[in-house]
Design an enzyme around this catalytic site. Structure first.
Site, PDB file in Angstrom:
ATOM      1  N   CYS A 259       7.090   4.108  -0.371  1.00 18.82           N
ATOM      2  CA  CYS A 259       6.719   3.131   0.659  1.00 18.82           C
ATOM      3  C   CYS A 259       7.220   1.721   0.304  1.00 18.82           C
ATOM      4  O   CYS A 259       8.399   1.444   0.414  1.00 18.82           O
ATOM      5  CB  CYS A 259       5.214   3.151   0.898  1.00 18.82           C
ATOM      6  SG  CYS A 259       4.732   2.336   2.441  1.00 18.82           S
TER       7      CYS A 259
ATOM      8  N   HIS B  91       3.743   8.786   2.205  1.00 11.69           N
ATOM      9  CA  HIS B  91       2.835   8.896   1.060  1.00 11.69           C
ATOM     10  C   HIS B  91       2.534  10.365   0.784  1.00 11.69           C
ATOM     11  O   HIS B  91       1.641  10.951   1.407  1.00 11.69           O
ATOM     12  CB  HIS B  91       1.531   8.144   1.345  1.00 11.69           C
ATOM     13  CG  HIS B  91       1.690   6.657   1.370  1.00 11.69           C
ATOM     14  ND1 HIS B  91       1.582   5.876   0.240  1.00 11.69           N
ATOM     15  CD2 HIS B  91       1.973   5.809   2.391  1.00 11.69           C
ATOM     16  CE1 HIS B  91       1.773   4.599   0.558  1.00 11.69           C
ATOM     17  NE2 HIS B  91       2.014   4.537   1.864  1.00 11.69           N
TER      18      HIS B  91
ATOM     19  N   GLU C 200       0.928  11.556  -1.613  1.00  9.21           N
ATOM     20  CA  GLU C 200      -0.337  11.714  -2.349  1.00  9.21           C
ATOM     21  C   GLU C 200      -1.543  11.966  -1.454  1.00  9.21           C
ATOM     22  O   GLU C 200      -2.581  12.431  -1.939  1.00  9.21           O
ATOM     23  CB  GLU C 200      -0.609  10.481  -3.224  1.00  9.21           C
ATOM     24  CG  GLU C 200      -0.717   9.170  -2.483  1.00  9.21           C
ATOM     25  CD  GLU C 200       0.619   8.463  -2.311  1.00  9.21           C
ATOM     26  OE1 GLU C 200       0.613   7.259  -1.965  1.00  9.21           O
ATOM     27  OE2 GLU C 200       1.667   9.095  -2.512  1.00  9.21           O
TER      28      GLU C 200
END
Length: 513
Positions: free
Chosen positions: A79, A170, A172
């Site tokens: 990002c 993202h 995660e």
């Protein structure tokens, strides 16, 4: 030394989730603020650059040298990291015509080790307002989405000795359905990390390190009955045996029967523990105090005073053991001075007063809560400690809203015991991350038999969570709540009304004070 991945934190709300993903792949990682220089050693195998609330075009935006990192090791830029790399290498980053937030799907995924086993159309999570408008010369697009042409890219071979992979999404967060595979591809296939960081390996390394650090010296430690201090004490005891001296203070704000139960549990663990009954000292200082912050300070300050009184009775103590865990460090210290916001202070971080002149031993300082539990199970610690819900340091003192008295504590202990027993009997306890009863400073009219009552209200709180950073209220069955309410009202004199808290965190907090 285990292979290690370094996560440079630029202030993203998701940085801890990156670490959790890597740890769950049995690879060790550490979070470090982007403001600190990277220290390269033989254990470090790769670097991940996190997201950030900053825009790369902000004059104050952090801008460490990505090329220098990539000259040493493989780098994955996530990002903000992806935008920073593009800007530093001569590309163009600007404000998107619309904020790119939420679910998206990868398209035109190019062949690259980062995307091994990632299918076309894989769902990912976006959270950024800037976008990459032009890539640096020689850089290559690896994937796009419907709304952005550069969802992933890699640097040119001429840029640095290692190719940098960069992604705008993202991996995660759970909404990125193949995110764990993306991290595995980077960590295992690109960085060549061995997946050998297990609870057993952690125990072996930690015990050896404590033996070396403490030698034949004595360690004193305060225990709370919680999972963190219990696991930390067991690790220290495994290393130095009876040179560990534990102190367990009953502040009168524990759950019903907890002081005796915990002391018995510590006896079975072989821990050298002294129990201190200090209930009346706490009650006298808390009388007529309503402000929650004042209550916390009184409880914390008096605990330290009592701990000091007991610790100085010991001769030749050199170390203080603590159950500090990684979220405590991150929340309290903004990841050692990085751009993340400080959320709250923790009683463990920073230790007890400097006048004790003791060096710290913190075996769990780099572990998350779920990792602490896994280590505890590997150590064979009983489930009364490992499976126990988190319990606040100030105990029932912050679950009694308004002034604390011995009468109110006993009332809440009874209500809480009924509540927790029902959760256990119904099988719901293990599905709830944290639960507790709260005594409200609200009295209301009730009718019991032919008598009118004017008694207190008890609120029930139960949440589901992974690590307490965010939480949702637990959807307990109505019939279970009805049984709990009926039992509390019938069995606890002084309570005639029970309510259930259906607030999530955020905007609420798990505890009421």
């Amino acid at each position: 030394m285990n292979d290690k991945i370094l996560i440079l934190d630029f202030g993203s709300q998701f940085t801890q989730l990156i670490a959790r993903n890597i740890r769950e792949l049995n690879v060790y990682c550490e979070i470090q603020p982007c403001t600190k220089p990277v220290v390269y050693d033989s254990s470090l195998k790769g670097i991940i650059l996190s997201g950030s609330p900053f825009s790369v075009n902000d004059p104050l935006a952090p801008m460490p040298d990505v090329k220098s990192m990539a000259d040493h090791l493989p780098v994955l830029a996530v990002c903000y990291g992806a935008q920073m790399l593009a800007k530093q290498a001569g590309g163009e980053v600007g404000q998107s015509t619309h904020r790119e937030y939420g679910r998206a799907h990868l398209q035109d995924i190019e062949h690259d080790p980062l995307f091994t086993d990632i299918p076309q159309g894989s769902q990912v999570w976006m959270s950024h307002s800037d976008t990459i408008k032009k890539l640096p010369e020689g850089f290559t697009i690896l994937a796009r989405t419907d709304s952005i042409p550069v969802a992933a890219y890699k640097s040119s071979e001429a840029y640095a000795r290692n190719i940098v992979r960069a992604i705008q999404f993202h991996p995660e967060v759970t909404h990125s359905t193949d995110g764990r595979q993306v991290y595995k591809n980077f960590i295992v296939d690109i960085c060549h990390c061995k997946q050998d960081w297990t609870p057993a390996a952690f125990i072996q390394e930690t015990v050896a390190r404590i033996k070396q650090q403490a030698g034949n010296n004595k360690v004193v430690m305060a225990l709370s009955g919680g999972v963190d201090s219990t696991v930390a004490a067991t690790l220290i005891h495994k290393a130095i045996g009876d040179n560990l001296y534990c102190i367990f203070v009953d502040n009168g704000l524990l759950r019903k029967g907890e002081f005796e139960q915990v002391l018995e549990g510590y006896k079975h663990l072989g821990l050298n523990t002294k129990g201190i009954d200090a209930r009346q000292r706490f009650y006298s200082q808390l009388a007529d105090v309503s402000d929650p912050e004042k209550k916390r300070k009184i409880i914390g300050g008096l605990f330290i005073e009592i701990f000091n009184e007991e610790a100085i009775k010991l001769k030749d103590v050199s170390f203080l053991g603590q159950g500090t865990i990684y979220p405590d460090v991150i929340e309290s210290m903004s990841v050692h001075g990085g751009p993340s916001a400080t959320i709250k202070s923790h009683h463990n971080v920073g230790g007890l007063p400097d006048k004790m002149h003791l060096s710290l031993i913190e075996p769990l300082r780099l572990l998350f809560k779920d990792e602490v539990r896994r280590v505890g199970r590997e150590l064979g610690i009983d489930d009364i400690f490992i499976g126990r819900h988190p319990f606040p340091g100030p105990g029932l003192g912050i679950r009694i809203l308004g002034p604390v008295s011995e009468e109110k504590v006993k009332m809440l202990q009874e209500a809480d015991a009924i509540y927790i027993q029902h959760l256990r009997d119904s099988g719901m306890y293990k599905h709830v991350w944290q639960a507790g009863a709260i005594l409200l400073p609200v009295q209301s009219v009730g009718v019991m038999g032919d008598e009118r009552t004017y008694e207190y209200t008890c609120a029930l709180r139960a949440v589901t969570s992974v690590d307490g950073m965010t939480a949702d209220w637990a959807h307990l069955p109505y019939d279970l709540l009805a049984r709990i309410s009926n039992d509390i009202i019938n069995r606890v004199r002084g309570i005639n009304r029970v309510v259930y808290d259906i607030s999530s965190k955020p905007p609420a907090t798990i505890e009421w004070e």
